[in-house]
Enzyme design. Sequence first.
Site, mmCIF file in Angstrom:
data_model
loop_
_atom_site.group_PDB
_atom_site.id
_atom_site.type_symbol
_atom_site.label_atom_id
_atom_site.label_comp_id
_atom_site.label_asym_id
_atom_site.label_seq_id
_atom_site.Cartn_x
_atom_site.Cartn_y
_atom_site.Cartn_z
ATOM 1 N N ASP A 225 70.801 6.615 93.796
ATOM 2 C CA ASP A 225 70.050 7.816 94.140
ATOM 3 C C ASP A 225 69.932 7.988 95.655
ATOM 4 O O ASP A 225 69.729 7.020 96.393
ATOM 5 C CB ASP A 225 68.641 7.707 93.534
ATOM 6 C CG ASP A 225 67.754 8.871 93.880
ATOM 7 O OD1 ASP A 225 68.006 9.971 93.356
ATOM 8 O OD2 ASP A 225 66.816 8.684 94.688
ATOM 9 N N GLU A 299 74.866 9.522 94.384
ATOM 10 C CA GLU A 299 74.353 10.888 94.524
ATOM 11 C C GLU A 299 74.345 11.242 96.004
ATOM 12 O O GLU A 299 73.576 10.681 96.776
ATOM 13 C CB GLU A 299 72.935 10.996 93.960
ATOM 14 C CG GLU A 299 72.386 12.404 94.076
ATOM 15 C CD GLU A 299 70.857 12.461 94.146
ATOM 16 O OE1 GLU A 299 70.289 13.466 93.702
ATOM 17 O OE2 GLU A 299 70.258 11.520 94.674
#
Length: 579
Positions: A225, A299
């Site tokens: 993330d 990401e």
Amino acid sequence: MKATCILPLLLLLTGGSTKPKEDILEWWEETIVYQIYPRSFKDSDGDGIGDLNGITSKLNYIHELGVGAIWLSPIFQSPMYDFGYDISDFYAIHDEYGTMEDFVTLVNKANEFGIKVILDLVPNHTSNESMWFQEALKGNEKYYNYFVWDDGIIDENGNRQPPNNWLSHFRGSAWEYREEVGQYYLHQFVIGQPDLNYRNPDVVDEMKNVIRFWLNKGIAGFRIDAVNCLFEVDKQLFGGVYPDEPIAIGNDGDPGSHSYLDHIYTKDQNETYYMVYQWRDVIEEFRADDGMPRLLMSEVYASIQDVVRYFGEGEIKGVQMPFNFDLITDVDDSSSANDIKRAIDKFMTYKPIDQNANWVVGNHDQSRMATRYGSSLVDGINMIVLLLPGIGVTYMGEELGMVDGYVSWEDTVDPAGCNTNDPINYVKTSRDPARTPFQWSAEKNAGFSTADKTWLPVATGYDTLNAESQNNSRISHLKVYQALNELRKSKVFRHGRYESLALNNDVFAFRRWYKSHIYVVIVNMRQTEHTVDLTYFENVSGNLKVAIVNIQSDKVIGQKFKATSVPVSAYESMVLKVD
């Protein structure tokens, strides 16, 4: 209104192959990665919140989709200020989701179905309720150095102010003062998410231990993330002072908004890539032990040049899959066929020739695919995601055409919406509409939960738009999705080459071929009817036979059309096989 195609507007000059020859594929190259937002997938205990046992109970559904890998949004212990992205214990399961035993059961049951489990790794920050941060506040030097601190500045009135103008993704200053320490800590996200200090070797070692811990639990990899926020600039390069970031050109005029600044000192720092390369080394340790490759996905919302650096450099390996968000950020229901082609070609052009493309059209942070593109294009967009060369990613519900749910100001819980303090315009930033519960059936709460109140309200229309009704229907988005998944198992779509055309402003088409086997996929982005000539594709001539169509189509599977004149109805999408 009808229009006849005369000339294609854009032509991909080279066939895009993900592999120079028919290599043996890794497991992630042969399946779909299906994202599950655990809080909203299935509630097993009636508390209105999805959980691990709920996921386990629906593994058969995932298996029947043809999915071989599930990626779970964070399930770690958390106070839930940002619904799991603020982790208080990287080594524990969040109480509302279940126990470690429940997790092990999920992994084992998934393996029985041939489904691999991927976890969300949130390495940029922790929770301010974590033991690490609490120990830092108590003066524990080891854990104090886990975080990024600064004295701040004293203004002309003698008041203490943050060190600079850096802004949080969730509005306002990215710095928060703590009396216990007498300093500010950096938080690029919510106040409860203090950034970790990756210039500290202890933090680097700690996160590697986190990775090893979960790999030892049997998972198949991680999605990383917010990876491009890992490092902020080294203030020693600026005389020990963190510099201000410049105001962004074309900003939204809101000085409190994250997009107001150009984040040249807090994103995409060079050290970030090499940290990710070290994590790849860690997962390769496990492959050396048992022979099973693990997957790293990242990401990254950044320029395409920065995104592809995560693949690695030279002999140094990085992630196998830096998320390609171009079908989210660059196009929507207003886009032309030319726009779609350009968005697809961009990643294919910039990625290393020996690496895979990947296709993502939704996630827990973005408005749902069916809302952004319109429900008429659900099957067409899934055709693009599943039949282009590379790895397809599906956010739960995209196989059904689920749309954004309405979440009132009173029911809004996402900090991105709540922090606006704006009961009118909060919907522009809130991510809650894309996180409403999965629609399983027409029963209470869409079959998601037996609770009187779910953590977010179920979207309206679930009585007809749900998995059960689509599974029982002869024609549905779900049935189209399953057919596409079955088709993509063929050598044409696993090993075949690719080229694309914008046949006109409305109709996008691409060809996949392997030896003498050729397929053409057509997606009409508009309500206008067309007759298109597919002989602009090399080796496409004679008749084409209908293999798959979207649910609005009046065409019949097996029906044949001349390649020179294929009729395409409004919003029609289809897969044709050269006869």
